[in-house]
Write a protein that holds these residues in place. Structure first.
Motif, mmCIF file in Angstrom:
data_model
loop_
_atom_site.group_PDB
_atom_site.id
_atom_site.type_symbol
_atom_site.label_atom_id
_atom_site.label_comp_id
_atom_site.label_asym_id
_atom_site.label_seq_id
_atom_site.Cartn_x
_atom_site.Cartn_y
_atom_site.Cartn_z
ATOM 1 N N LYS A 1 0.798 -1.225 0.000
ATOM 2 C CA LYS A 1 0.000 0.000 0.000
ATOM 3 C C LYS A 1 0.833 1.279 0.000
ATOM 4 O O LYS A 1 0.345 2.336 -0.389
ATOM 5 N N THR A 2 2.058 1.229 0.438
ATOM 6 C CA THR A 2 2.868 2.442 0.451
ATOM 7 C C THR A 2 3.733 2.594 -0.790
ATOM 8 O O THR A 2 4.415 3.595 -0.948
ATOM 9 N N ASP A 3 3.725 1.624 -1.695
ATOM 10 C CA ASP A 3 4.557 1.662 -2.896
ATOM 11 C C ASP A 3 3.788 2.309 -4.047
ATOM 12 O O ASP A 3 3.195 1.616 -4.873
ATOM 13 N N MET A 4 3.801 3.629 -4.113
ATOM 14 C CA MET A 4 3.069 4.322 -5.173
ATOM 15 C C MET A 4 3.817 4.186 -6.502
ATOM 16 O O MET A 4 5.024 3.953 -6.541
ATOM 17 N N ILE A 5 3.093 4.336 -7.592
ATOM 18 C CA ILE A 5 3.645 4.065 -8.918
ATOM 19 C C ILE A 5 3.554 5.327 -9.783
ATOM 20 O O ILE A 5 2.909 6.302 -9.421
ATOM 21 N N THR A 6 4.220 5.271 -10.935
ATOM 22 C CA THR A 6 4.166 6.371 -11.897
ATOM 23 C C THR A 6 3.747 5.827 -13.247
ATOM 24 O O THR A 6 3.846 4.625 -13.525
ATOM 25 N N GLY A 7 3.284 6.728 -14.120
ATOM 26 C CA GLY A 7 2.882 6.332 -15.462
ATOM 27 C C GLY A 7 3.127 7.462 -16.432
ATOM 28 O O GLY A 7 3.984 8.318 -16.205
ATOM 29 N N ASP A 8 2.348 7.495 -17.521
ATOM 30 C CA ASP A 8 2.488 8.526 -18.545
ATOM 31 C C ASP A 8 1.164 9.240 -18.759
ATOM 32 O O ASP A 8 0.091 8.697 -18.477
ATOM 33 N N TYR A 9 1.267 10.468 -19.247
ATOM 34 C CA TYR A 9 0.063 11.218 -19.582
ATOM 35 C C TYR A 9 -0.356 10.865 -21.006
ATOM 36 O O TYR A 9 0.418 11.034 -21.957
ATOM 37 N N LYS A 10 -1.577 10.379 -21.156
ATOM 38 C CA LYS A 10 -2.070 9.968 -22.465
ATOM 39 C C LYS A 10 -3.531 10.389 -22.623
ATOM 40 O O LYS A 10 -4.229 10.636 -21.652
ATOM 41 N N ASN A 11 -3.952 10.462 -23.907
ATOM 42 C CA ASN A 11 -5.372 10.685 -24.174
ATOM 43 C C ASN A 11 -6.188 9.504 -23.661
ATOM 44 O O ASN A 11 -5.791 8.347 -23.839
ATOM 45 N N LEU A 12 -7.299 9.773 -23.041
ATOM 46 C CA LEU A 12 -8.256 8.718 -22.684
ATOM 47 C C LEU A 12 -9.273 8.678 -23.823
ATOM 48 O O LEU A 12 -10.309 9.355 -23.785
ATOM 49 N N VAL A 13 -8.950 7.925 -24.853
ATOM 50 C CA VAL A 13 -9.679 7.980 -26.131
ATOM 51 C C VAL A 13 -11.161 7.655 -25.937
ATOM 52 O O VAL A 13 -12.034 8.396 -26.399
ATOM 53 N N LYS A 14 -11.451 6.552 -25.276
ATOM 54 C CA LYS A 14 -12.851 6.152 -25.110
ATOM 55 C C LYS A 14 -13.626 7.153 -24.261
ATOM 56 O O LYS A 14 -14.846 7.271 -24.394
ATOM 57 N N ARG A 15 -12.914 7.858 -23.394
ATOM 58 C CA ARG A 15 -13.567 8.841 -22.517
ATOM 59 C C ARG A 15 -13.575 10.240 -23.117
ATOM 60 O O ARG A 15 -14.162 11.156 -22.550
ATOM 61 N N LYS A 16 -12.857 10.431 -24.248
ATOM 62 C CA LYS A 16 -12.745 11.721 -24.924
ATOM 63 C C LYS A 16 -12.128 12.797 -24.024
ATOM 64 O O LYS A 16 -12.521 13.964 -24.068
ATOM 65 N N ILE A 17 -11.179 12.359 -23.197
ATOM 66 C CA ILE A 17 -10.453 13.290 -22.336
ATOM 67 C C ILE A 17 -9.034 13.410 -22.870
ATOM 68 O O ILE A 17 -8.331 12.405 -23.026
ATOM 69 N N ASP A 18 -8.590 14.641 -23.155
ATOM 70 C CA ASP A 18 -7.308 14.847 -23.808
ATOM 71 C C ASP A 18 -6.142 14.834 -22.818
ATOM 72 O O ASP A 18 -6.318 14.870 -21.605
#
Length: 543
Positions: free
Chosen positions: A62-79
């Motif tokens: 629970k204390t091991d937070m993660i990272t990712g990338d910023y991407k378009n949420l295509v199905k949600r239409k969020i840029d």
């Protein structure tokens, strides 16, 4: 049904849902379905309990937070731009693609992440004890309007159509726990002129929006109604204009209403007695019949008479009788306030360094243990502006559960003002305090100073107190339920440690006049009640 380890999960039985039970529902005790892997789900309020395996995994990581990338949420239409604005990323967790929603505390520190899996399963990473609303860290602490959605995707959908320019947030875990998180963020929300609840268009969302709206000041909360399921569905189906209309056309939540005379019978015969706690001194109880919630008790006296000590005595007695109190002392710091309260059970003036050194630390700790879980203090740092103070009091009552508030004292709010400005600020402050007491139903113990009476003798020499002596405005007397005047001749060798307590106004029973005498013990710092004769005239020394 299969779990993550591909084991067959079977239904076991129905049992009572703890969330429904807390809200006085599920009387039949069968809303929660329990399954063979240990997880449970309520089909009424959507409360969810994780399986034993999930709890083990989550506890480990629970204390091991993660990272990712910023991407378009295509199905949600969020840029991507909107995702960057909120810090919402796409990443991997245990070799599965996930959405990562960041959550921050009041200091804008990242403390938790809400992880969303493709199958709409959620877990938390980090410490969620102090999380605020999703996106709260992105906006300033005030404004014309803030929109609150039921989920992170919905909040980003609303923000996108507004160009990410106007405050939009969401509750962390849906409608079931919305009230809990709105209560935690109440102080921040109260700084906005309008708070729009744009929850899902289902039974749970509609109910939660009303429950949350009740927490805010009258006419501040507005409830928006969506024609589709949620804000993101509106965005996906290109109903952005209708989504904007749902926000700007949100109706003000107002519980007030017109009641016809024929509908008032139940009001007439119902038991509407107020919660009341007896005073610690019999003389006050004889005339006032206890200290009630929903009322303002104003305490007034000359400078140095002992108003603050009376507040401490009453506050500690309320705590001993099981009440939670908020202690707002504007002329002293929290350290002095705490020491003043702890001095009561010790019968020692521990704010004096020489006295404090002589008291064993274990004794001080035992006395502190008596108050620590039943009182809250306001560390004002010199900020005594009226509007800010009212927000703090609201939070103490709503957020901390305080049943009584001690405000010592009103006069400091108008310090430095004169004439019409002083009267106007006092009138406005008293009107707002009166409204707040009526709305939240807490008891307010208010200290107010006196103006100097005509003649040679001042209140410090034992001059009689009067409603006309209240400093600055008649609004103090008019809007208070009880007004107590305290008199002590500080120059008298014989009676300088004896205080007369006089009821100047009594809206509850109408009884006024001297109610008791209090003796101050210089060794213990305590006030004790002397013998009281209702027929006794004012002491010779006060003439």
């Amino acid at each position: 049904m299969m779990n993550e380890t591909d084991e067959e999960v079977t239904f076991l039985n129905y049992e009572q849902c703890p969330e429904c039970r807390t809200n006085h529902r599920d009387n039949a005790g069968d809303n929660l379905a329990r399954y063979s892997d240990g997880h449970g789900y309520c089909f009424s309020c959507h409360y969810f309990e994780k399986s034993e395996e999930e709890l083990k995994t989550e506890f480990k990581e629970k204390t091991d937070m993660i990272t990712g990338d910023y991407k378009n949420l295509v199905k949600r239409k969020i840029d991507t731009e909107t995702c960057k604005h909120f810090g919402y990323q796409i990443g991997n967790y245990n070799n599965q693609p996930v959405h990562i929603a960041p959550y921050y505390n009041k200091e804008h520190e990242l403390i938790a992440q809400h992880i969303r899996f493709p199958n709409k399963k959620f877990i938390w990473l980090g410490d969620m004890d102090e999380v605020g609303l999703f996106g709260q860290n992105k906006w300033r602490d005030s404004g014309k309007m803030v929109v609150i959605c039921e989920g992170e995707i919905d909040a980003m959908s609303v923000s996108k159509i507004q160009g990410n320019k106007w405050p939009v947030v969401s509750v962390p875990s849906g409608s079931a726990s919305a009230k809990k998180y709105i209560k935690k963020s109440l102080e921040w929300l109260e700084k906005f002129e309008n708070v729009i609840f744009l929850f899902d268009n289902d039974k749970a969302g509609k109910k939660a929006s009303v429950e949350c709206a009740k927490l805010l000041s009258p006419r501040k909360a507005k409830i928006g109604r969506l024609p589709l399921k949620d804000a993101n569905e509106m965005l996906v189906k290109e109903k952005t204009r209708e989504l904007v209309d749902s926000i700007w056309g949100a109706s003000t939540y107002t519980p007030e209403g017109i009641v016809a005379g024929k509908d008032t019978w139940d009001l007439l015969i119902r038991d509407d007695s107020k919660y009341s706690t007896p005073y610690l001194w019999d003389g006050l109880n004889n005339k006032l019949k206890g200290i009630r919630t929903g009322e303002i008790v104003t305490l007034t006296a000359g400078s140095g008479t002992g108003k603050s000590q009376i507040c401490r005595e009453i506050a500690f007695d309320l705590i001993e009788k099981g009440n939670t109190i908020g202690y707002v002392a504007l002329e002293e710091g929290v350290t002095r306030s705490v020491r003043g309260l702890v001095s009561i059970p010790l019968n020692k003036l521990i704010h004096l360094p020489d006295v404090r050194k002589q008291v064993p630390e274990k004794d001080i700790k035992e006395a502190w243990d008596k108050i620590k879980s039943k009182c809250y203090f306001y560390d004002h740092f010199g900020s005594t502006e009226s509007g800010n103070l009212l927000n703090k009091i609201r939070y103490l009552v709503r957020g901390c559960g305080c049943k009584y508030i001690v405000l010592d004292h009103l006069s400091i709010i108008i310090s430095g003002l004169e004439g019409e400005s002083e009267r106007r600020v006092i009138d406005n402050t008293m009107t707002n305090l009166r409204s707040l007491v009526e709305e939240l139903k807490f008891g307010l113990i208010l200290v107010s100073h006196l103006k100097r009476p005509e003649g040679k003798k001042g209140h410090e020499e034992g001059a009689l107190t009067s409603l006309s002596h209240l400093r600055g405005s008649h609004g103090i007397a008019q809007l208070s339920d009880i007004v107590l005047g305290c008199e002590r001749n500080q120059q008298s060798d014989e009676y300088k440690d004896t205080m007369t307590v006089r009821v100047l106004k009594n809206r509850y029973t109408g009884e006024t006049g001297i109610c008791t005498y209090l003796h101050y013990d210089k060794e213990t710092g305590r006030l004790s009640e002397g013998k009281f004769n209702a027929q006794e005239e004012i002491r010779e020394t006060y003439k």
